[in-house]
Design a protein around this motif. Structure first.
Motif, PDB file in Angstrom:
ATOM      1  N   ALA A   1      45.679  29.707  58.447  1.00 58.65           N
ATOM      2  CA  ALA A   1      46.455  28.536  58.285  1.00 58.65           C
ATOM      3  C   ALA A   1      46.800  28.276  56.763  1.00 58.65           C
ATOM      4  CB  ALA A   1      45.393  27.411  58.707  1.00 58.65           C
ATOM      5  N   THR A   2      47.858  27.479  56.466  1.00 58.24           N
ATOM      6  CA  THR A   2      48.210  26.964  55.195  1.00 58.24           C
ATOM      7  C   THR A   2      46.915  26.614  54.388  1.00 58.24           C
ATOM      8  OG1 THR A   2      50.334  26.727  55.940  1.00 58.24           O
ATOM      9  CG2 THR A   2      49.764  25.909  53.652  1.00 58.24           C
ATOM     10  N   SER A   3      46.036  25.798  55.021  1.00 60.53           N
ATOM     11  CA  SER A   3      45.084  25.164  54.280  1.00 60.53           C
ATOM     12  C   SER A   3      44.050  26.132  53.883  1.00 60.53           C
ATOM     13  CB  SER A   3      44.489  24.061  55.288  1.00 60.53           C
ATOM     14  OG  SER A   3      43.678  24.545  56.460  1.00 60.53           O
ATOM     15  N   THR A   4      43.885  27.365  54.692  1.00 64.07           N
ATOM     16  CA  THR A   4      42.996  28.396  54.258  1.00 64.07           C
ATOM     17  C   THR A   4      43.415  29.173  53.377  1.00 64.07           C
ATOM     18  OG1 THR A   4      42.142  28.423  56.645  1.00 64.07           O
ATOM     19  CG2 THR A   4      41.582  30.434  55.108  1.00 64.07           C
ATOM     20  N   ARG A   5      44.742  29.247  52.900  1.00 58.60           N
ATOM     21  CA  ARG A   5      45.254  30.125  52.110  1.00 58.60           C
ATOM     22  C   ARG A   5      45.289  29.070  50.758  1.00 58.60           C
ATOM     23  NH1 ARG A   5      49.529  30.953  56.174  1.00 58.60           N
ATOM     24  NH2 ARG A   5      51.011  29.754  54.724  1.00 58.60           N
ATOM     25  N   ARG A   6      45.548  27.858  50.915  1.00 55.25           N
ATOM     26  CA  ARG A   6      45.529  27.066  49.583  1.00 55.25           C
ATOM     27  C   ARG A   6      43.919  27.086  49.095  1.00 55.25           C
ATOM     28  NH1 ARG A   6      46.396  22.497  52.093  1.00 55.25           N
ATOM     29  NH2 ARG A   6      48.472  22.752  52.070  1.00 55.25           N
ATOM     30  N   GLU A   7      42.894  27.166  49.904  1.00 59.74           N
ATOM     31  CA  GLU A   7      41.363  27.336  49.583  1.00 59.74           C
ATOM     32  C   GLU A   7      41.275  28.402  48.754  1.00 59.74           C
ATOM     33  OE1 GLU A   7      39.198  26.826  52.991  1.00 59.74           O
ATOM     34  OE2 GLU A   7      39.393  24.608  53.117  1.00 59.74           O
ATOM     35  N   TYR A   8      41.772  29.837  49.133  1.00 62.81           N
ATOM     36  CA  TYR A   8      41.732  30.821  48.433  1.00 62.81           C
ATOM     37  C   TYR A   8      42.086  30.613  46.809  1.00 62.81           C
ATOM     38  CZ  TYR A   8      39.991  34.033  52.122  1.00 62.81           C
ATOM     39  OH  TYR A   8      39.002  34.474  53.021  1.00 62.81           O
ATOM     40  N   VAL A   9      43.619  30.154  46.737  1.00 61.77           N
ATOM     41  CA  VAL A   9      43.989  30.078  45.745  1.00 61.77           C
ATOM     42  C   VAL A   9      43.442  29.056  44.851  1.00 61.77           C
ATOM     43  CG1 VAL A   9      46.181  28.798  44.311  1.00 61.77           C
ATOM     44  CG2 VAL A   9      46.347  30.463  46.574  1.00 61.77           C
ATOM     45  N   GLN A  10      42.705  27.832  45.332  1.00 55.16           N
ATOM     46  CA  GLN A  10      42.058  26.905  44.549  1.00 55.16           C
ATOM     47  C   GLN A  10      40.811  27.326  43.946  1.00 55.16           C
ATOM     48  OE1 GLN A  10      44.876  24.936  44.122  1.00 55.16           O
ATOM     49  NE2 GLN A  10      43.187  23.196  43.928  1.00 55.16           N
ATOM     50  N   ILE A  11      40.081  28.019  44.789  1.00 57.09           N
ATOM     51  CA  ILE A  11      38.721  28.587  44.321  1.00 57.09           C
ATOM     52  C   ILE A  11      39.053  29.541  43.135  1.00 57.09           C
ATOM     53  CG2 ILE A  11      38.263  30.548  45.742  1.00 57.09           C
ATOM     54  CD1 ILE A  11      35.729  28.105  44.817  1.00 57.09           C
ATOM     55  N   PHE A  12      39.950  30.399  43.161  1.00 62.59           N
ATOM     56  CA  PHE A  12      40.365  31.260  42.277  1.00 62.59           C
ATOM     57  C   PHE A  12      40.802  30.567  40.877  1.00 62.59           C
ATOM     58  CE2 PHE A  12      42.816  34.190  39.719  1.00 62.59           C
ATOM     59  CZ  PHE A  12      41.991  34.963  39.198  1.00 62.59           C
ATOM     60  N   LYS A  13      41.498  29.460  41.033  1.00 61.06           N
ATOM     61  CA  LYS A  13      42.120  28.643  39.990  1.00 61.06           C
ATOM     62  C   LYS A  13      40.755  28.030  39.328  1.00 61.06           C
ATOM     63  CE  LYS A  13      45.542  26.017  40.473  1.00 61.06           C
ATOM     64  NZ  LYS A  13      46.310  25.078  40.648  1.00 61.06           N
ATOM     65  N   GLY A  14      39.855  27.479  40.111  1.00 65.14           N
ATOM     66  CA  GLY A  14      38.745  27.054  39.522  1.00 65.14           C
ATOM     67  C   GLY A  14      37.936  27.999  38.528  1.00 65.14           C
ATOM     68  N   PHE A  15      37.811  29.232  39.257  1.00 63.72           N
ATOM     69  CA  PHE A  15      36.874  30.382  38.597  1.00 63.72           C
ATOM     70  C   PHE A  15      37.502  30.771  37.356  1.00 63.72           C
ATOM     71  CE2 PHE A  15      35.463  34.872  38.314  1.00 63.72           C
ATOM     72  CZ  PHE A  15      34.237  34.453  37.977  1.00 63.72           C
ATOM     73  N   HIS A  16      38.937  30.875  37.501  1.00 64.75           N
ATOM     74  CA  HIS A  16      39.724  31.197  36.249  1.00 64.75           C
ATOM     75  C   HIS A  16      39.458  30.332  35.253  1.00 64.75           C
ATOM     76  CE1 HIS A  16      43.187  32.883  34.005  1.00 64.75           C
ATOM     77  NE2 HIS A  16      42.603  33.980  34.494  1.00 64.75           N
ATOM     78  N   ARG A  17      39.685  28.941  35.553  1.00 67.34           N
ATOM     79  CA  ARG A  17      39.524  27.880  34.559  1.00 67.34           C
ATOM     80  C   ARG A  17      38.360  27.939  33.719  1.00 67.34           C
ATOM     81  NH1 ARG A  17      42.270  24.491  38.134  1.00 67.34           N
ATOM     82  NH2 ARG A  17      40.422  23.761  38.737  1.00 67.34           N
ATOM     83  N   PHE A  18      37.144  28.228  34.588  1.00 66.34           N
ATOM     84  CA  PHE A  18      35.883  28.510  34.026  1.00 66.34           C
ATOM     85  C   PHE A  18      35.888  29.527  32.962  1.00 66.34           C
ATOM     86  CE2 PHE A  18      31.688  30.377  34.399  1.00 66.34           C
ATOM     87  CZ  PHE A  18      30.772  29.230  34.129  1.00 66.34           C
ATOM     88  N   LEU A  19      36.492  30.624  33.570  1.00 63.86           N
ATOM     89  CA  LEU A  19      36.585  31.770  32.410  1.00 63.86           C
ATOM     90  C   LEU A  19      37.135  31.505  31.346  1.00 63.86           C
ATOM     91  CD1 LEU A  19      37.127  34.835  35.085  1.00 63.86           C
ATOM     92  CD2 LEU A  19      34.858  34.308  33.993  1.00 63.86           C
ATOM     93  N   GLN A  20      38.216  31.019  31.273  1.00 61.20           N
ATOM     94  CA  GLN A  20      39.076  30.477  30.148  1.00 61.20           C
ATOM     95  C   GLN A  20      38.218  29.629  29.109  1.00 61.20           C
ATOM     96  OE1 GLN A  20      42.555  28.981  32.035  1.00 61.20           O
ATOM     97  NE2 GLN A  20      43.652  30.737  31.338  1.00 61.20           N
ATOM     98  N   ALA A  21      37.617  28.661  29.559  1.00 63.44           N
ATOM     99  CA  ALA A  21      36.638  27.844  28.900  1.00 63.44           C
ATOM    100  C   ALA A  21      35.560  28.308  28.083  1.00 63.44           C
ATOM    101  CB  ALA A  21      36.091  26.774  29.706  1.00 63.44           C
ATOM    102  N   ARG A  22      35.151  29.648  28.550  1.00 60.78           N
ATOM    103  CA  ARG A  22      34.030  30.265  28.125  1.00 60.78           C
ATOM    104  C   ARG A  22      34.427  31.005  26.882  1.00 60.78           C
ATOM    105  NH1 ARG A  22      32.213  26.532  29.670  1.00 60.78           N
ATOM    106  NH2 ARG A  22      31.390  26.131  31.457  1.00 60.78           N
TER     107      ARG A  22
END
Length: 108
Positions: free
Chosen positions: A87-108
């Motif tokens: 589903a579109t919502s599932t695909r969006r969750e994959y993108v969102q979790i990666f974006k959150g992790f990537h932002r966390f890496l950038q802040a470190r």
């Protein structure tokens, strides 16, 4: 008012060698730190457990360390999920979790 004093303490506060030379080990340490930040912010244990699984699946599907991921890699993974009928919502969750992790890496 009392004067604040700083004191220099000698000895190994900063490691002299890299903490991890293997990018997969380093990424695992980053994931653990990311999850620890969720716990520190009071996220629900159920939310954490669900999101850890999603993040692990996302990183495995990408097949490279998060700091080397390109937009084309994201498109490939999301396209594969679409081809599998997710589903579109599932695909969006994959993108969102990666974006959150990537932002966390950038802040470190």
């Amino acid at each position: 008012m009392a004067e604040a004093r700083l004191q220099v303490i000698a000895g190994g506060a900063i490691p002299q060698e890299p903490l991890a030379t293997d990018p997969w080990q380093f990424q695992t340490a980053c994931v653990n730190a990311f999850v620890a930040s969720w716990r520190a912010r009071g996220f629900s244990p159920v939310t954490i457990d669900n999101d850890i699984g999603l993040l692990e699946r996302t990183l495995a599907a990408l097949g490279r360390p998060a700091w080397e991921v390109t937009p084309e890699d994201i498109d490939r993974v999301i396209g594969d999920l679409a081809m599998k009928g997710r589903a579109t919502s599932t695909r969006r969750e994959y993108v969102q979790i990666f974006k959150g992790f990537h932002r966390f890496l950038q802040a470190r």
